[in-house]
Design a protein around this motif. Structure first.
Motif, PDB file in Angstrom:
ATOM      1  N   ALA A  20     -54.382 -11.234  -8.027  1.00 52.44           N
ATOM      2  CA  ALA A  20     -54.009 -12.642  -7.961  1.00 52.44           C
ATOM      3  C   ALA A  20     -54.834 -13.545  -8.863  1.00 52.44           C
ATOM      4  N   LEU A  50     -43.263 -11.884  -2.697  1.00 51.61           N
ATOM      5  CA  LEU A  50     -43.461 -12.262  -4.091  1.00 51.61           C
ATOM      6  C   LEU A  50     -44.273 -11.170  -4.784  1.00 51.61           C
ATOM      7  N   GLY A  51     -43.912 -10.880  -6.018  1.00 47.08           N
ATOM      8  CA  GLY A  51     -44.573  -9.804  -6.747  1.00 47.08           C
ATOM      9  C   GLY A  51     -43.801  -8.504  -6.704  1.00 47.08           C
ATOM     10  N   ILE A  79     -46.834 -12.917  -0.269  1.00 45.46           N
ATOM     11  CA  ILE A  79     -47.150 -12.188  -1.503  1.00 45.46           C
ATOM     12  C   ILE A  79     -47.359 -10.722  -1.146  1.00 45.46           C
ATOM     13  N   LEU A  84     -48.583  -5.401  -5.908  1.00 46.94           N
ATOM     14  CA  LEU A  84     -49.287  -5.990  -7.039  1.00 46.94           C
ATOM     15  C   LEU A  84     -50.526  -5.188  -7.414  1.00 46.94           C
ATOM     16  N   TYR A  89     -46.359  -7.688 -11.318  1.00 48.41           N
ATOM     17  CA  TYR A  89     -44.998  -8.184 -11.584  1.00 48.41           C
ATOM     18  C   TYR A  89     -44.937  -9.605 -11.052  1.00 48.41           C
ATOM     19  N   TRP A  90     -44.737 -10.583 -11.924  1.00 50.11           N
ATOM     20  CA  TRP A  90     -44.739 -11.979 -11.494  1.00 50.11           C
ATOM     21  C   TRP A  90     -43.833 -12.803 -12.417  1.00 50.11           C
ATOM     22  N   HIS A  94     -40.950 -16.554  -9.287  1.00 48.54           N
ATOM     23  CA  HIS A  94     -41.947 -16.402  -8.232  1.00 48.54           C
ATOM     24  C   HIS A  94     -43.005 -17.500  -8.350  1.00 48.54           C
ATOM     25  N   ASN A  95     -43.369 -17.819  -9.577  1.00 47.17           N
ATOM     26  CA  ASN A  95     -44.272 -18.943  -9.812  1.00 47.17           C
ATOM     27  C   ASN A  95     -43.650 -20.248  -9.324  1.00 47.17           C
TER      28      ASN A  95
END
Length: 305
Positions: A20, A50-51, A79, A84, A89-90, A94-95
């Motif tokens: 992160a 997320l991720g 998350i 991750l 993977y982002w 997701h942001n």
């Protein structure tokens, strides 16, 4: 909000460093201005993951752009740290979700984040507040009509997680394989002009062992709430949105599961009068008139088990 880094948090950072340590950039898709939103007293969401490629980010963004609330609970697995750690993977979407949540906090929404097993690296920050988001191990919520609800992720009551953690990781690999297939299936359905459909959700309801596990899990969580003297519990973890009523020592205990944003795309909401409702967002989108907010989404009636 640009430039915020999770590694700026105080305390141990070893677990966060690998998964992160990245800046939160401005959103690729800003929130629409002048958009009519449906107002709720409280919103609960969990199991966003997320991720991962299985996260249904587009549908969650649509939900966040059409709803608002005084309080929002993030009930774990927001998350996916497990994934991750293996591969970063982002994507921009997701942001955009994280940005929208932080913006809600800045606008005055009280946001309580209860980490789950997939984002357990944040549990070490329990009791802290960053970016306007309170991190808690569990919480208690008082509804507008006077009920007291315990809020937690729910992995604490998962026998596989407690006794056979290695098996949980094996199951996670199998689950994400199905999620990848789910993405492909729904890409074909969109091309054919058909609405979203969850492959894994349909399979889960067909498998006897899965149904029995879910039923047993619901009973255990509700009993734990009853033993703590509250009126009900809100949890996530098993990716199955549900409402049931159980009896404990002669009194009713409500079980609410807010579902997920991988397969079911659900949220639990409390209306301003205290009435609770599970929203199935794919259904809301399907029923929505052009340019209209989903204020006429069908209500999930509460039925006794």
């Amino acid at each position: 909000m640009t430039g915020f880094m999770l590694s700026d948090l105080p305390g141990p950072r070893a677990d966060l460093a690998n998964i992160a340590n990245f800046p939160l950039a401005a959103p690729q898709r800003p929130e629409p201005e002048g958009h009519q939103r449906h107002s709720f007293r409280t919103i609960w969401i969990s199991d966003v993951h997320l991720g991962t490629k299985g996260c249904n980010a587009e549908m969650l963004i649509d939900f966040l752009d059409h709803t608002d609330s005084a309080v929002m609970y993030l009930v774990g697995d927001i998350i996916d740290g497990w994934r991750l750690k293996k591969k970063f993977y982002w994507p921009a979407a997701h942001n955009d979700i994280v940005w929208r949540i932080l913006k809600r906090a800045k606008r005055g929404t009280r946001i309580i984040y209860i980490p789950g097993n997939h984002d357990e690296m944040f549990r070490q920050f329990t009791g802290l507040n960053f970016g306007g988001i309170e991190i808690r191990r569990a919480a208690f919520h008082d509804t507008a009509d006077g009920r007291r609800l315990m809020v937690l992720h729910g992995d604490e009551f998962d026998a596989v997680m407690l006794s056979h953690r290695w098996l949980a990781f094996v199951g996670d690999h199998a689950y994400h394989a199905v999620m990848k297939l789910n993405v492909t299936v729904n890409a074909v359905r969109r091309w054919l002009g058909k609405p979203y459909w969850s492959l894994s959700k349909a399979a889960k309801h067909k498998v006897k062992n899965a149904v029995e596990f879910i039923s047993r899990y619901e009973e255990i969580v509700a009993r734990a709430a009853g033993e703590r003297g509250v009126d009900g519990v809100v949890c996530g973890h098993i990716h199955t949105a549900e409402f049931r009523t159980f009896q404990h020592n002669g009194r009713p205990v409500e079980y609410w599961n807010d579902g997920d944003w991988v397969e079911g795309c659900n949220a639990l909401v409390e209306h301003h009068d205290g009435r609770m409702e599970i929203l199935h967002w794919a259904d809301v989108i399907k029923r929505r008139a052009p340019f209209a907010a989903p204020s006429d989404a069908p209500t999930r009636e509460r039925e006794a088990a």
